[in-house]
Motif scaffolding. Sequence first.
Motif, PDB file in Angstrom:
ATOM      1  N   LEU A 226       0.823  -1.199   0.000  1.00 27.83           N
ATOM      2  CA  LEU A 226       0.000   0.000   0.000  1.00 27.83           C
ATOM      3  C   LEU A 226       0.863   1.258   0.000  1.00 27.83           C
ATOM      4  O   LEU A 226       0.515   2.262  -0.629  1.00 27.83           O
ATOM      5  CB  LEU A 226      -0.935  -0.006   1.209  1.00 27.83           C
ATOM      6  CG  LEU A 226      -2.038  -1.070   1.191  1.00 27.83           C
ATOM      7  CD1 LEU A 226      -2.821  -1.044   2.501  1.00 27.83           C
ATOM      8  CD2 LEU A 226      -2.979  -0.856   0.013  1.00 27.83           C
ATOM      9  N   ARG A 227       1.981   1.215   0.718  1.00 39.61           N
ATOM     10  CA  ARG A 227       2.895   2.367   0.743  1.00 39.61           C
ATOM     11  C   ARG A 227       3.449   2.639  -0.642  1.00 39.61           C
ATOM     12  O   ARG A 227       3.511   3.795  -1.094  1.00 39.61           O
ATOM     13  CB  ARG A 227       4.031   2.103   1.740  1.00 39.61           C
ATOM     14  CG  ARG A 227       5.126   3.159   1.737  1.00 39.61           C
ATOM     15  CD  ARG A 227       6.130   2.928   2.838  1.00 39.61           C
ATOM     16  NE  ARG A 227       6.815   1.651   2.731  1.00 39.61           N
ATOM     17  CZ  ARG A 227       7.838   1.413   1.914  1.00 39.61           C
ATOM     18  NH1 ARG A 227       8.270   2.369   1.094  1.00 39.61           N
ATOM     19  NH2 ARG A 227       8.428   0.229   1.912  1.00 39.61           N
ATOM     20  N   CYS A 228       3.859   1.572  -1.338  1.00 40.05           N
ATOM     21  CA  CYS A 228       4.416   1.741  -2.687  1.00 40.05           C
ATOM     22  C   CYS A 228       3.352   2.208  -3.676  1.00 40.05           C
ATOM     23  O   CYS A 228       3.631   3.034  -4.551  1.00 40.05           O
ATOM     24  CB  CYS A 228       5.045   0.434  -3.160  1.00 40.05           C
ATOM     25  SG  CYS A 228       6.577   0.013  -2.315  1.00 40.05           S
ATOM     26  N   GLN A 229       2.146   1.677  -3.550  1.00 41.77           N
ATOM     27  CA  GLN A 229       1.065   2.127  -4.424  1.00 41.77           C
ATOM     28  C   GLN A 229       0.819   3.620  -4.242  1.00 41.77           C
ATOM     29  O   GLN A 229       0.614   4.352  -5.216  1.00 41.77           O
ATOM     30  CB  GLN A 229      -0.209   1.334  -4.123  1.00 41.77           C
ATOM     31  CG  GLN A 229      -0.177  -0.093  -4.648  1.00 41.77           C
ATOM     32  CD  GLN A 229      -1.425  -0.872  -4.285  1.00 41.77           C
ATOM     33  OE1 GLN A 229      -2.085  -0.581  -3.290  1.00 41.77           O
ATOM     34  NE2 GLN A 229      -1.758  -1.870  -5.080  1.00 41.77           N
ATOM     35  N   ASP A 230       0.836   4.073  -2.990  1.00 43.39           N
ATOM     36  CA  ASP A 230       0.649   5.494  -2.724  1.00 43.39           C
ATOM     37  C   ASP A 230       1.784   6.317  -3.308  1.00 43.39           C
ATOM     38  O   ASP A 230       1.563   7.383  -3.901  1.00 43.39           O
ATOM     39  CB  ASP A 230       0.545   5.719  -1.213  1.00 43.39           C
ATOM     40  CG  ASP A 230       0.288   7.165  -0.857  1.00 43.39           C
ATOM     41  OD1 ASP A 230      -0.744   7.705  -1.277  1.00 43.39           O
ATOM     42  OD2 ASP A 230       1.131   7.766  -0.161  1.00 43.39           O
ATOM     43  N   ALA A 231       3.020   5.825  -3.166  1.00 44.83           N
ATOM     44  CA  ALA A 231       4.173   6.542  -3.712  1.00 44.83           C
ATOM     45  C   ALA A 231       4.105   6.609  -5.233  1.00 44.83           C
ATOM     46  O   ALA A 231       4.402   7.645  -5.835  1.00 44.83           O
ATOM     47  CB  ALA A 231       5.471   5.871  -3.270  1.00 44.83           C
ATOM     48  N   ARG A 232       3.736   5.489  -5.867  1.00 43.85           N
ATOM     49  CA  ARG A 232       3.623   5.484  -7.333  1.00 43.85           C
ATOM     50  C   ARG A 232       2.528   6.440  -7.790  1.00 43.85           C
ATOM     51  O   ARG A 232       2.677   7.141  -8.790  1.00 43.85           O
ATOM     52  CB  ARG A 232       3.307   4.082  -7.840  1.00 43.85           C
ATOM     53  CG  ARG A 232       4.308   3.016  -7.478  1.00 43.85           C
ATOM     54  CD  ARG A 232       5.667   3.241  -8.126  1.00 43.85           C
ATOM     55  NE  ARG A 232       6.575   2.184  -7.739  1.00 43.85           N
ATOM     56  CZ  ARG A 232       7.785   2.375  -7.251  1.00 43.85           C
ATOM     57  NH1 ARG A 232       8.226   3.598  -7.092  1.00 43.85           N
ATOM     58  NH2 ARG A 232       8.562   1.357  -6.922  1.00 43.85           N
ATOM     59  N   ARG A 233       1.403   6.443  -7.068  1.00 48.40           N
ATOM     60  CA  ARG A 233       0.300   7.324  -7.442  1.00 48.40           C
ATOM     61  C   ARG A 233       0.723   8.787  -7.340  1.00 48.40           C
ATOM     62  O   ARG A 233       0.410   9.601  -8.226  1.00 48.40           O
ATOM     63  CB  ARG A 233      -0.903   7.043  -6.555  1.00 48.40           C
ATOM     64  CG  ARG A 233      -2.141   7.848  -6.915  1.00 48.40           C
ATOM     65  CD  ARG A 233      -3.370   7.307  -6.220  1.00 48.40           C
ATOM     66  NE  ARG A 233      -3.218   7.276  -4.777  1.00 48.40           N
ATOM     67  CZ  ARG A 233      -3.094   6.157  -4.066  1.00 48.40           C
ATOM     68  NH1 ARG A 233      -3.114   4.972  -4.672  1.00 48.40           N
ATOM     69  NH2 ARG A 233      -2.970   6.205  -2.755  1.00 48.40           N
TER      70      ARG A 233
END
Length: 267
Positions: A226-233
């Motif tokens: 979830l952290r990486c998804q947020d960073a990518r977004r």
Amino acid sequence: PVGRTTARSAHDLDAAEAATAETQTGEPLRILVLGRANAGKSSLINALFGQLRAATDLTPDTTRALTPYRLEREGLEIALIFDTPGVERLADKRLHEAAAIADIILWVSAAHRPDRQAERQTLDALRLAQTARIDRRAPPLLVVVTHIDHLRPLREWQPPYDLTDSRSLKAMSIQAAVTALATDLEVPVGNVIPVCLGEGRVYNVEDTLWAALLDQMDRAQRVRLLRCQDARRREENWMLLRRQLANAGRFLLALPGGTGRKSTFKG
């Protein structure tokens, strides 16, 4: 999303003198070590590494920032573990920022220091901030109880200890400390791990603590995802904004009278 390193972790890997981009295999797990000053945070990191990687005599002037170290162990993916000054020395904003991008938190507390009201207040503030973020999961929390060799009987130290053995005063003291800490910090007693980190006395790190860490890996990996998804977004939104601004600039330049182009309009 975890297949490549986020910008924040790439910076921290460089700070930790970690592998080059060619040998990095993806986003590392981020393990944050918190607790009061002199609770044993740096000694715990040294014990986890099995060799000296973090100084144990850091002064307030040299511990203002989080210090990343690369951690690689069998059964654990590449990870960054962050040493910190005492939570009383960290600004609340800095502390919450660090916790917001952690995948697992190790809270270190000394067994022989019963004054834990400030620790509870700090933990409660962190938990409140984490529950306010509906787009993220709170990272798993393990509490590491240090200095168990300082419990009564003071001169006794003959590990291993069976905490269910009522015939051993030392085992009962350790069990009482674990139970008290779980209550004081409002964490499940199964997430409280007693250890000894004294020189020549390291105990319960290689077996019990590592087993507890590995047991939390599934949850930690979901937090990382979830952290990486947020960073990518955020990264994609920033790139989109830049393209929109660039396109808007080109559109304005193309207008009659636009900057950098002479207008052919005659009144």
